[in-house]
Scaffold this motif. Structure first.
Motif, PDB file in Angstrom:
ATOM      1  N   ASN A  22       0.811  -1.228   0.000  1.00 43.44           N
ATOM      2  CA  ASN A  22       0.000   0.000   0.000  1.00 43.44           C
ATOM      3  C   ASN A  22       0.843   1.277   0.000  1.00 43.44           C
ATOM      4  O   ASN A  22       0.434   2.304   0.547  1.00 43.44           O
ATOM      5  CB  ASN A  22      -0.968   0.003   1.181  1.00 43.44           C
ATOM      6  N   GLY A  23       2.040   1.200  -0.593  1.00 45.14           N
ATOM      7  CA  GLY A  23       2.883   2.377  -0.732  1.00 45.14           C
ATOM      8  C   GLY A  23       3.805   2.647   0.434  1.00 45.14           C
ATOM      9  O   GLY A  23       4.539   3.640   0.428  1.00 45.14           O
TER      10      GLY A  23
ATOM     11  N   PHE B 260      -8.143   1.959   9.576  1.00 39.91           N
ATOM     12  CA  PHE B 260      -7.851   0.599  10.022  1.00 39.91           C
ATOM     13  C   PHE B 260      -9.201  -0.114  10.197  1.00 39.91           C
ATOM     14  O   PHE B 260      -9.965   0.233  11.102  1.00 39.91           O
ATOM     15  CB  PHE B 260      -7.112   0.602  11.361  1.00 39.91           C
ATOM     16  N   PRO B 261      -9.526  -1.086   9.361  1.00 37.90           N
ATOM     17  CA  PRO B 261     -10.772  -1.830   9.565  1.00 37.90           C
ATOM     18  C   PRO B 261     -10.791  -2.485  10.944  1.00 37.90           C
ATOM     19  O   PRO B 261      -9.740  -2.685  11.570  1.00 37.90           O
ATOM     20  CB  PRO B 261     -10.738  -2.873   8.448  1.00 37.90           C
ATOM     21  N   ALA B 262     -11.976  -2.821  11.411  1.00 35.00           N
ATOM     22  CA  ALA B 262     -12.113  -3.446  12.732  1.00 35.00           C
ATOM     23  C   ALA B 262     -11.203  -4.667  12.834  1.00 35.00           C
ATOM     24  O   ALA B 262     -11.198  -5.527  11.946  1.00 35.00           O
ATOM     25  CB  ALA B 262     -13.558  -3.846  12.968  1.00 35.00           C
ATOM     26  N   GLY B 263     -10.418  -4.707  13.891  1.00 35.61           N
ATOM     27  CA  GLY B 263      -9.528  -5.835  14.118  1.00 35.61           C
ATOM     28  C   GLY B 263      -8.239  -5.789  13.334  1.00 35.61           C
ATOM     29  O   GLY B 263      -7.452  -6.738  13.399  1.00 35.61           O
ATOM     30  N   GLU B 264      -7.995  -4.695  12.576  1.00 33.94           N
ATOM     31  CA  GLU B 264      -6.801  -4.630  11.733  1.00 33.94           C
ATOM     32  C   GLU B 264      -5.875  -3.489  12.099  1.00 33.94           C
ATOM     33  O   GLU B 264      -5.018  -3.088  11.303  1.00 33.94           O
ATOM     34  CB  GLU B 264      -7.206  -4.543  10.263  1.00 33.94           C
ATOM     35  N   GLU B 265      -6.035  -2.943  13.308  1.00 32.13           N
ATOM     36  CA  GLU B 265      -5.002  -2.037  13.796  1.00 32.13           C
ATOM     37  C   GLU B 265      -3.721  -2.841  13.979  1.00 32.13           C
ATOM     38  O   GLU B 265      -3.760  -4.066  14.070  1.00 32.13           O
ATOM     39  CB  GLU B 265      -5.469  -1.401  15.114  1.00 32.13           C
TER      40      GLU B 265
ATOM     41  N   ILE C 190       4.498   4.599  11.105  1.00 35.93           N
ATOM     42  CA  ILE C 190       3.835   3.717  12.073  1.00 35.93           C
ATOM     43  C   ILE C 190       4.882   2.966  12.876  1.00 35.93           C
ATOM     44  O   ILE C 190       5.818   2.398  12.315  1.00 35.93           O
ATOM     45  CB  ILE C 190       2.916   2.696  11.360  1.00 35.93           C
ATOM     46  N   ARG C 191       4.709   2.979  14.191  1.00 38.68           N
ATOM     47  CA  ARG C 191       5.528   2.153  15.079  1.00 38.68           C
ATOM     48  C   ARG C 191       4.665   1.032  15.638  1.00 38.68           C
ATOM     49  O   ARG C 191       3.548   1.281  16.093  1.00 38.68           O
ATOM     50  CB  ARG C 191       6.080   2.975  16.244  1.00 38.68           C
ATOM     51  N   ALA C 192       5.211  -0.170  15.616  1.00 42.05           N
ATOM     52  CA  ALA C 192       4.525  -1.322  16.202  1.00 42.05           C
ATOM     53  C   ALA C 192       5.467  -1.961  17.213  1.00 42.05           C
ATOM     54  O   ALA C 192       6.362  -2.734  16.852  1.00 42.05           O
ATOM     55  CB  ALA C 192       4.139  -2.321  15.121  1.00 42.05           C
ATOM     56  N   TYR C 193       5.284  -1.599  18.489  1.00 36.66           N
ATOM     57  CA  TYR C 193       6.160  -2.085  19.552  1.00 36.66           C
ATOM     58  C   TYR C 193       5.726  -3.474  20.012  1.00 36.66           C
ATOM     59  O   TYR C 193       4.560  -3.701  20.315  1.00 36.66           O
ATOM     60  CB  TYR C 193       6.138  -1.122  20.740  1.00 36.66           C
ATOM     61  N   TRP C 194       6.705  -4.384  20.047  1.00 37.72           N
ATOM     62  CA  TRP C 194       6.504  -5.769  20.458  1.00 37.72           C
ATOM     63  C   TRP C 194       5.409  -6.373  19.582  1.00 37.72           C
ATOM     64  O   TRP C 194       4.377  -6.844  20.048  1.00 37.72           O
ATOM     65  CB  TRP C 194       6.163  -5.845  21.943  1.00 37.72           C
ATOM     66  N   GLY C 195       5.679  -6.383  18.293  1.00 38.18           N
ATOM     67  CA  GLY C 195       4.703  -6.848  17.329  1.00 38.18           C
ATOM     68  C   GLY C 195       4.403  -8.333  17.440  1.00 38.18           C
ATOM     69  O   GLY C 195       5.262  -9.134  17.798  1.00 38.18           O
ATOM     70  N   LYS C 196       3.174  -8.679  17.102  1.00 38.21           N
ATOM     71  CA  LYS C 196       2.783 -10.083  17.038  1.00 38.21           C
ATOM     72  C   LYS C 196       3.293 -10.694  15.730  1.00 38.21           C
ATOM     73  O   LYS C 196       3.901 -10.025  14.904  1.00 38.21           O
ATOM     74  CB  LYS C 196       1.270 -10.208  17.182  1.00 38.21           C
ATOM     75  N   GLU C 197       3.031 -11.974  15.528  1.00 32.80           N
ATOM     76  CA  GLU C 197       3.640 -12.708  14.425  1.00 32.80           C
ATOM     77  C   GLU C 197       3.352 -12.075  13.066  1.00 32.80           C
ATOM     78  O   GLU C 197       4.224 -12.027  12.196  1.00 32.80           O
ATOM     79  CB  GLU C 197       3.163 -14.173  14.434  1.00 32.80           C
ATOM     80  N   SER C 198       2.135 -11.591  12.864  1.00 29.09           N
ATOM     81  CA  SER C 198       1.807 -11.018  11.560  1.00 29.09           C
ATOM     82  C   SER C 198       2.558  -9.718  11.286  1.00 29.09           C
ATOM     83  O   SER C 198       2.725  -9.339  10.117  1.00 29.09           O
ATOM     84  CB  SER C 198       0.298 -10.781  11.441  1.00 29.09           C
TER      85      SER C 198
ATOM     86  N   GLN D 289      -0.294  -5.593   6.690  1.00 26.99           N
ATOM     87  CA  GLN D 289       0.097  -4.467   5.852  1.00 26.99           C
ATOM     88  C   GLN D 289      -0.524  -3.183   6.370  1.00 26.99           C
ATOM     89  O   GLN D 289      -1.681  -3.181   6.815  1.00 26.99           O
ATOM     90  CB  GLN D 289      -0.333  -4.685   4.404  1.00 26.99           C
ATOM     91  N   PRO D 290       0.221  -2.089   6.298  1.00 26.02           N
ATOM     92  CA  PRO D 290      -0.360  -0.803   6.680  1.00 26.02           C
ATOM     93  C   PRO D 290      -1.513  -0.448   5.741  1.00 26.02           C
ATOM     94  O   PRO D 290      -1.547  -0.888   4.587  1.00 26.02           O
ATOM     95  CB  PRO D 290       0.806   0.178   6.510  1.00 26.02           C
ATOM     96  N   PRO D 291      -2.444   0.356   6.218  1.00 26.43           N
ATOM     97  CA  PRO D 291      -3.597   0.723   5.376  1.00 26.43           C
ATOM     98  C   PRO D 291      -3.224   1.726   4.292  1.00 26.43           C
ATOM     99  O   PRO D 291      -2.193   2.402   4.363  1.00 26.43           O
ATOM    100  CB  PRO D 291      -4.579   1.330   6.381  1.00 26.43           C
ATOM    101  N   LYS D 292      -4.093   1.841   3.291  1.00 27.53           N
ATOM    102  CA  LYS D 292      -3.912   2.834   2.244  1.00 27.53           C
ATOM    103  C   LYS D 292      -4.117   4.236   2.800  1.00 27.53           C
ATOM    104  O   LYS D 292      -4.919   4.440   3.723  1.00 27.53           O
ATOM    105  CB  LYS D 292      -4.902   2.590   1.105  1.00 27.53           C
ATOM    106  N   ILE D 293      -3.390   5.182   2.243  1.00 28.07           N
ATOM    107  CA  ILE D 293      -3.569   6.583   2.594  1.00 28.07           C
ATOM    108  C   ILE D 293      -4.352   7.220   1.449  1.00 28.07           C
ATOM    109  O   ILE D 293      -3.854   7.350   0.328  1.00 28.07           O
ATOM    110  CB  ILE D 293      -2.215   7.299   2.776  1.00 28.07           C
ATOM    111  N   LEU D 294      -5.598   7.574   1.723  1.00 32.16           N
ATOM    112  CA  LEU D 294      -6.495   8.036   0.667  1.00 32.16           C
ATOM    113  C   LEU D 294      -6.842   9.514   0.865  1.00 32.16           C
ATOM    114  O   LEU D 294      -7.051   9.978   1.989  1.00 32.16           O
ATOM    115  CB  LEU D 294      -7.802   7.217   0.695  1.00 32.16           C
TER     116      LEU D 294
END
Length: 458
Positions: A300-301, A358-363, A435-443, A450-455
């Motif tokens: 997504n760029g 971020f769709p529900a559950g996709e943050e 975007i920072r993702a501290y102590w990220g899970k497996e995905s 993937q980060p969301p599109k910037i529209l």
């Protein structure tokens, strides 16, 4: 059969011509840029006569100690690009062969925290933090050649592969007055000091009263200039002497030392190295500031970090990150996603309005926290009336849609009172998102998220 019983070294008395020296010098500049950056930061920070705040905004301390903030980093600091306002930071530099240092770890409770310990190469060399189940106590930082005795009461010994080392504690804090108050007793115990002062008792410093200490600062809005092409090759020898070569780097060291010797006796070689440094700074290092040249595509760029704080011989990503956003955490501690473009590949510009949904559950899926930060063209915060520079886990007033989705609004103009809690103010011109993702899970770790599109908003 070729005789491999010896390895020829560069001849010390060879008559070298400038074009060759310039070619080798370019490689030396790219390779050594992060480490010259480190030695110059240490030189500036450790001039502090006592732990305090450099120019009133950034932690500083003499060698062997650390300084701590007591709140988020000030939005007008230019010491380090791409700061975040999710954690309370600390900073200290060390000369660990002269004397080890004791670093205190208080009881953080359930709060996310991590101590990033860096060597001269900007690699992290220790696992200390909540992701590792680290215990409160006293951690002894020692250099590669220190041979002293470890006193009773030390929780763990961590050895830096280089005598130059630094530490950046990070402690998560909600963006609420209640959490700002609650964190003070914890961060006041984040203290470091020479081993000779260790007595087994937890020491405290009231960091909210840290003194202001004058120091270098930028005058053009960009990051303080820590690597100066005109002095680089005068400083490179410090790196070659103080940073042992990695396996296989011995030949690089020999080549770099040869051109330094040649430059001392031949003004034309010295001039060639100066030109190499100036040209590389303008045509290579400067380009690393652009996010498309940092890491690898993330969808997504966006781009994402690669080998962060575990560079090894990945000189491209090490130097690129040192230029654009120095002092990354290790991959399992943090993953970083960044872009200068919207979903159509057009440069982000504050004259337009954007939405990031971020769709529900996709943050960002994390065990720690996540945030979306906006930076200006220099990778620093954009001053705004809300004093808001990022949004994410720390924010308790974010509004979600009826379906559980989260839309963040980006732009120079407010999206309206009903959406303002989710607004990141932008400058009128170019900016980037991070975007920072501290102590990220497996995905997060395996790249499937993937980060969301910037529209652009319609």
């Amino acid at each position: 059969m070729t005789d491999t019983s010896f390895v020829a070294q560069p001849a010390a008395d060879v008559v070298m011509f400038p074009a060759y020296a310039k070619a080798v010098g370019t490689a030396a500049y790219i390779w050594g840029w992060p480490m010259v950056n480190m030695i110059n930061r240490r030189a500036a920070i450790t001039k502090a006569p006592q732990p305090g705040l450099l120019n009133g905004v950034l932690p500083c301390a003499p060698r062997g100690r650390i300084g701590m903030l007591h709140d988020y980093i000030a939005p007008d600091q230019t010491f380090i690009a791409c700061p975040n306002q999710d954690v309370v930071y600390g900073l200290g530099f060390f000369d660990l062969d002269k004397e080890p240092a004791v670093v205190q770890v208080p009881d953080f409770g359930d709060r996310f925290w991590v101590y990033a310990l860096y060597d001269a190469r900007t690699d992290q060399y220790a696992d200390i933090g909540k992701p590792y189940g680290s215990k409160p106590g006293f951690y002894l930082m020692a250099g590669p050649n220190w041979k002293g005795e470890v006193p009773q009461g030390i929780t763990e010994v961590v050895r830096s592969p280089t005598e130059l080392a630094n530490i950046i504690p990070r402690c998560f804090m909600d963006d609420t007055d209640e959490d700002r108050a609650a964190i003070q007793t914890i961060i006041n115990q984040i203290v470091a000091y020479p081993l000779s002062e260790f007595d087994g008792m937890m020491k405290t410093t009231e960091w909210s009263k840290a003194p202001t200490i004058p120091g270098p600062q930028s005058t053009d809005g960009a990051e303080t200039k820590w690597v100066v092409p005109e002095t680089f090759f005068d400083e490179l020898d410090q790196v070659l002497e103080g940073v042992p070569p990695l396996p296989g780097e011995e030949s690089l060291y020999a080549q770099f030392r040869q051109i330094l010797v040649a430059a001392k006796r031949d003004p034309s070689i010295k001039q060639a190295l100066l030109e190499a440094a100036q040209d590389a700074e303008a045509s290579i290092i400067k380009t690393f500031h652009q996010w498309e040249h940092n890491g690898r595509p993330a969808g997504n760029g966006w781009n994402r970090s690669t080998n962060n704080a575990r560079w090894g011989i990945d000189y491209y990503d090490r130097t690129g990150t040192s230029k654009s956003n120095m002092f990354d955490n290790k991959p399992e501690e943090t993953q970083y996603f960044y872009t200068d473009f919207d979903a159509d590949g057009v440069s982000l510009d504050g004259q337009f309005a954007y939405e990031v949904t971020f769709p529900a559950g996709e943050e960002p899926p994390v065990n720690g926290f996540w945030s979306l930060t906006l930076y200006n063209e220099h990778h620093f915060f954009h001053p705004n009336g809300l004093n808001r520079y990022s949004l994410g886990t720390k924010n308790k007033s974010l509004q979600r849609g009826a379906d559980g989705s989260l839309t963040l609004h980006i732009g120079a103009q407010s999206p309206g009172a009903d959406k303002e809690s989710n607004w990141l103010p932008a400058p009128d011109g170019a900016f980037s998102l991070y975007i920072r993702a501290y102590w990220g899970k497996e995905s997060i770790l395996d790249g499937s998220w993937q980060p969301p599109k910037i529209l652009k908003s319609t």
